[in-house]
Design an enzyme around this catalytic site. Structure first.
Site, PDB file in Angstrom:
ATOM      1  N   HIS A 155       0.825  -1.216   0.000  1.00 18.50           N
ATOM      2  CA  HIS A 155       0.000   0.000   0.000  1.00 18.50           C
ATOM      3  C   HIS A 155       0.858   1.266   0.000  1.00 18.50           C
ATOM      4  O   HIS A 155       0.433   2.308   0.486  1.00 18.50           O
ATOM      5  CB  HIS A 155      -0.955   0.052   1.200  1.00 18.50           C
ATOM      6  CG  HIS A 155      -1.689  -1.224   1.446  1.00 18.50           C
ATOM      7  ND1 HIS A 155      -2.938  -1.478   0.912  1.00 18.50           N
ATOM      8  CD2 HIS A 155      -1.339  -2.336   2.137  1.00 18.50           C
ATOM      9  CE1 HIS A 155      -3.328  -2.690   1.282  1.00 18.50           C
ATOM     10  NE2 HIS A 155      -2.377  -3.230   2.024  1.00 18.50           N
ATOM     11  N   SER A 276      14.723  20.991 -16.658  1.00 18.62           N
ATOM     12  CA  SER A 276      13.518  21.758 -16.921  1.00 18.62           C
ATOM     13  C   SER A 276      13.919  23.051 -17.631  1.00 18.62           C
ATOM     14  O   SER A 276      15.037  23.540 -17.461  1.00 18.62           O
ATOM     15  CB  SER A 276      12.838  22.067 -15.582  1.00 18.62           C
ATOM     16  OG  SER A 276      12.140  23.289 -15.653  1.00 18.62           O
ATOM     17  N   LYS A 282      15.901  21.281 -11.372  1.00 21.38           N
ATOM     18  CA  LYS A 282      15.246  20.018 -11.721  1.00 21.38           C
ATOM     19  C   LYS A 282      16.157  19.009 -12.418  1.00 21.38           C
ATOM     20  O   LYS A 282      16.975  19.355 -13.254  1.00 21.38           O
ATOM     21  CB  LYS A 282      14.037  20.279 -12.639  1.00 21.38           C
ATOM     22  CG  LYS A 282      12.859  20.954 -11.974  1.00 21.38           C
ATOM     23  CD  LYS A 282      12.257  20.158 -10.824  1.00 21.38           C
ATOM     24  CE  LYS A 282      11.374  19.039 -11.290  1.00 21.38           C
ATOM     25  NZ  LYS A 282      10.169  19.522 -11.954  1.00 21.38           N
ATOM     26  N   GLU A 289       9.254   8.020 -17.255  1.00 23.15           N
ATOM     27  CA  GLU A 289       7.884   8.532 -17.445  1.00 23.15           C
ATOM     28  C   GLU A 289       7.383   8.197 -18.849  1.00 23.15           C
ATOM     29  O   GLU A 289       6.222   7.830 -19.041  1.00 23.15           O
ATOM     30  CB  GLU A 289       7.852  10.040 -17.222  1.00 23.15           C
ATOM     31  CG  GLU A 289       8.069  10.419 -15.770  1.00 23.15           C
ATOM     32  CD  GLU A 289       8.348  11.905 -15.622  1.00 23.15           C
ATOM     33  OE1 GLU A 289       7.536  12.715 -16.079  1.00 23.15           O
ATOM     34  OE2 GLU A 289       9.406  12.257 -15.064  1.00 23.15           O
TER      35      GLU A 289
END
Ligand code: ARG
Length: 457
Positions: A155, A276, A282, A289
């Site tokens: 979980h 970024s 970043k 992704e």
């Protein structure tokens, strides 16, 4: 002028030609189409359906066409209807009348089924190699980081201490099953359909087994109607690919989490991460992704294939031309993703301290405390309950289980003595999980050697 123009009194509308044409998709099967045709011509010659001189000339010219395409001397004409028509037109252009004999005892329906199966077989082997490389990489990284302890989760809540290597090897096990699925799919793709002709077989005295042998198939198909209608193999591969992508996607999701500051369990190499355009700080895990994002398209291809097939009557219908674009997209996607995932993993580093510190918090040794009490004679359910209340008190007092004083422990239960600390020590919690398939180093090393054995098969 179309090859089938005889039946028609008008030229085909240009838009219809473009709509109907599949050459932009199926031109990548040019090699399969040509070698398939060579085997067919060889068989026609052997069976006396054409003369051996004719057969030799066709084969020689097809070889030339192949090398001309490969050298770039011959460009594929995207005005052609499909790769089969293009190759045949080239042949006829080069050797005239004899070229026109190639299509004896054959239809594009069995021809496309043959090419597609040959192409699929080749790609299955390539995908298998990429999956194997990734498994090898996982084994390598697991060995390199064999002792790293981290929290295992359920979980997404810290659950029990595990070895990082054990977690990584879970993916190796999934990928081993993916290899088995690819093998299985290969077996059923390995049936030679040529000779089914349009759908019913042919009156020519052909020998399908010659073609099967020449092209290295394991079997010939048994039913001519099935031969030209079946695309199960494409569905199976699309499905096997979807599973590989699902596994890669889960792995990717985990890497995305682990790279976040909230976890910081790992760091991708700069060459496998992106920045970024506005936020200077970043470092984004774009590769993972994208893999997660691309998984959806492989599911889409699978569903599109199944849906395309579900309502069509036997035998060939033009709907089936859609099959290749869908499967090729899945093949390209999985190959691209596997090819980039493996070196990305190779160059990543795991941050031992952060993993260990995370393992120290979250009471992930609570099961071990309950097990300790159970081993001392307390029924497990009572031990579980008592441990739960110890955890609750500890949360209030902001201490971890190993920080509780022995006097305090004894107040909870007289069964607890000094050996409790070693029972709940994280390293011991891992090392004592010796059940087969468990997370102890001993079992993980055993798992690695079994996986290596499996991979060597
Ligand atoms: N381009 C077609 C396909 O990919 C080849 C088979 C065409 N057969 C036919 N009878 N129209 O499915």
């Amino acid at each position: 002028m179309k090859m089938w123009a005889g039946r028609f009194s008008k030229e085909e509308n240009k838009e219809v030609n473009d709509f109907n044409s599949s050459i932009r998709v199926d031109s990548r099967m040019y090699k399969e189409d040509i070698t398939g045709s060579m085997a067919h011509a060889f068989m026609l010659g052997k069976c006396g359906i054409i003369t051996s001189d004719e057969s030799d000339l066709i084969i020689k010219t097809l070889e030339e066409i192949l090398s001309d395409i490969e050298s770039g001397k011959l460009e594929i004409d995207y005005e052609a209807e499909d790769i089969h028509m293009f190759v045949e037109e080239q042949l006829t252009k080069r050797i005239g009348l004899v070229g026109k004999k190639l299509h004896t005892a054959r239809s594009r329906n069995d021809q496309v089924a043959l090419d597609f199966r040959m192409y699929t077989k080749k790609e299955i082997l390539e995908i298998k190699n990429l999956v194997k490389s990734l498994i090898k990489e996982i084994l390598f990284v697991s060995k390199q980081n064999i002792d790293l302890i981290m929290p295992g989760y359920t979980h997404l809540q810290r659950a029990q201490p595990i070895l990082l290597s054990h977690q990584l090897l879970a993916y190796a096990n999934m990928l081993i099953r993916d290899l088995e699925r690819l093998d299985d799919c290969y077996k059923r793709t390995d049936y030679m359909p040529l000779g089914a002709a349009a759908l019913a077989g042919t009156t020519h005295n052909i020998d399908r087994f010659i073609v099967k042998e020449k092209l290295g198939f394991n079997n010939v198909t048994l039913n001519s109607i099935d031969s030209v209608s079946d695309r199960d193999f494409a569905v199976e591969l699309a499905s096997a690919i979807s599973l590989i992508m699902m596994h890669l996607s889960r792995f990717s999701e985990e890497i995305i989490l682990w790279c976040s500051w909230e976890f910081k369990f790992m760091e991708l190499d700069d060459s496998y991460a992106t920045g970024s355009s506005i936020m200077p700080q970043k470092k984004n895990p774009d590769i993972t992704e994208l893999i997660r994002g691309k998984t959806g398209r492989t599911y889409g291809n699978l569903i599109a294939l199944l849906t395309m097939l579900k309502g069509i009557p036997l035998a060939y219908n033009k709907d089936m031309q859609e099959d290749k674009e869908l499967l090729f997209d899945s093949i390209d996607t999985v190959k691209e993703c596997l090819s980039i995932f493996t070196p990305m993993l190779h160059t990543a580093t795991f941050i031992k301290e952060n993993m260990y510190n995370a393992a120290k918090k979250g009471f992930i040794n609570a099961t071990d405390l309950a097990d300790y009490l159970a081993k001392k004679g307390m029924p497990f359910r009572d031990a579980y309950k008592l441990t739960g209340s110890i955890v609750l008190d500890s949360i209030k007092e902001n201490v971890t289980l190993d920080e509780i004083k022995i006097e305090k422990y004894k107040e909870y239960s007289s069964l607890i003595s000094d050996d409790v600390y070693s029972a709940i020590d994280l390293k011991n919690c891992v090392e004592k999980r010796l059940s087969f398939g468990g997370t102890s180093k001993e079992m993980v090393l055993k798992q690695i050697s079994l996986l290596e054995e499996e991979l060597g098969k």
